[in-house]
Every structure is written in C-alpha cells, then in structure tokens.
Design an enzyme around this catalytic site. Structure first.
Site, mmCIF file in Angstrom:
data_model
loop_
_atom_site.group_PDB
_atom_site.id
_atom_site.type_symbol
_atom_site.label_atom_id
_atom_site.label_comp_id
_atom_site.label_asym_id
_atom_site.label_seq_id
_atom_site.Cartn_x
_atom_site.Cartn_y
_atom_site.Cartn_z
ATOM 1 N N ASP A 63 -36.235 0.668 -35.647
ATOM 2 C CA ASP A 63 -36.407 -0.532 -36.463
ATOM 3 C C ASP A 63 -37.818 -1.058 -36.262
ATOM 4 O O ASP A 63 -38.399 -0.907 -35.176
ATOM 5 C CB ASP A 63 -35.421 -1.627 -36.029
ATOM 6 C CG ASP A 63 -33.971 -1.290 -36.335
ATOM 7 O OD1 ASP A 63 -33.730 -0.448 -37.221
ATOM 8 O OD2 ASP A 63 -33.085 -1.874 -35.686
ATOM 9 N N LYS A 64 -38.364 -1.710 -37.267
ATOM 10 C CA LYS A 64 -39.728 -2.245 -37.196
ATOM 11 C C LYS A 64 -39.907 -3.154 -35.986
ATOM 12 O O LYS A 64 -40.955 -3.147 -35.340
ATOM 13 C CB LYS A 64 -40.041 -3.024 -38.484
ATOM 14 C CG LYS A 64 -41.420 -3.642 -38.492
ATOM 15 C CD LYS A 64 -41.677 -4.418 -39.770
ATOM 16 C CE LYS A 64 -43.054 -5.048 -39.747
ATOM 17 N NZ LYS A 64 -43.317 -5.822 -40.957
#
Length: 194
Positions: free
Chosen positions: A41-42
């Site tokens: 995930d970012k």
C-alpha cells in the site's frame, strides 16, 4: 518509503517505486527492464521485490504461496491488546474500495498472526506475520478488533501521525531458481522508535 506508490495510478505516473527503480537500473544499462513481483500500500514502508526479467517474475509469482515462508510487518496500533493472537476472517471489498470481513465464508480467506513487542499507555507496537496476502488485510483485522493502525484514517485511526505506522520489515522465501532461503529485510523507520 511510506507515501510512494509501488506502480503508477491514473493520478500519478512518475513518483512511483517502479519508476525510480527502473530509472536507477537504466542509468547502468539503457535496456534494463523491471517487473513487479508484489506490491505494498502507498502508506506502508518496507520490503518490495522486483525481477529484472519476465521469466523470473513469473517463476516467483506462480509459486508465491508455496515459496513464501514469512511476511513480517511492524505496526503501531491504537490501544492495548493481548500479548499474542490471530485473526482469521474472509475479506470482501465494497464499491468504494474499502475492505471488510464478511459474515459468511464467501470472501477471500485472510489469516494474520501477531505478537506484542512493547505496550505503551495508549498504543502497542506489534510484530505481524501474515499467512495470506490479501489487500489491506492487516489494516482491516486490527481496525475491526478496535485497534486501528496509527495514522490509518481509512480504517478508523483517530491518532494524528505523519504516516501510517505499518512497515513491511522482513520477507523470508525460498528462491525457486536455487531452492535456497532468501531473507530480505528493511530497516525500521525512525518514527517507530519515537
């Protein structure tokens, strides 16, 4: 680092881990290519794997569930929790892209193990080992337990933080090319010690 997409999105093309790694390799060899083996995930920092050719990427991805032995994360969660435990649910995703545990077994099976490393007054540092790699799995499991990851607004964190306190710290897997154990680790970001 946290805050960097693994691959391009509709909004961001250049500031991605993929782009940075590709440009780094192309500076040494203008024909260099890279292929993503898995993503983060970012908001999550830590270990990522890329391959330099499609054959290697396919070899790792096609055998991923058999070759991965441990996926270890560090997380700071809100509140306190028992010294160790696990979550075993079935995850689904709604139309807005939010993942949740289904009431029946129609979602994708998700298993998360954890152990407490340190307890503070209102938060807990945990080591997490995921046995399945589902989208937002760790975030959903701790949030639904009433202990969202600090800084994870999407899944209910109320504590202000410069980042989501989730870090992919270690990946242990059998290299399908050599049958040898690979242990890849990423240094814990300083903010986890503050």
């Amino acid at each position: 680092p946290a805050g960097l997409l693994t691959i391009a999105s509709a909004k961001e093309k250049e500031q991605t881990t993929y782009h940075i790694v590709r440009e780094y390799l192309r500076a040494k060899n203008k024909h260099a290519k890279i292929f993503i083996i898995h993503r983060l995930d970012k908001e999550t920092s830590g270990v990522l794997m890329f391959a330099k050719n499609e054959k290697t990427k396919k070899l790792f991805q096609d055998n991923w569930n058999d070759i991965v032995k441990k996926r270890i994360y560090l997380a700071q969660v809100e509140g306190t929790i028992p010294n160790e435990g696990n979550f075993h649910t079935y995850l689904k995703e709604n139309k807005l892209g939010k993942v949740y545990s289904s009431k029946d077994k129609t979602g994708k099976e998700a298993i998360t193990l954890y152990k407490v490393l340190k307890k503070f007054k209102d938060k807990t540092l945990v080591e997490v080992n995921i046995l399945t790699g589902r989208r937002n799995q760790i975030r959903v499991h701790f949030s639904e337990n009433g202990n969202p990851i600090i800084g994870d607004k999407k899944y209910g964190s109320k504590v202000k933080s410069n980042r989501m306190m989730l870090h992919a710290s270690k990946l242990e897997l059998i290299d399908p090319r050599t049958n040898k154990l690979l242990i890849i680790s990423a240094k814990t970001p300083e903010e986890f010690y503050r």
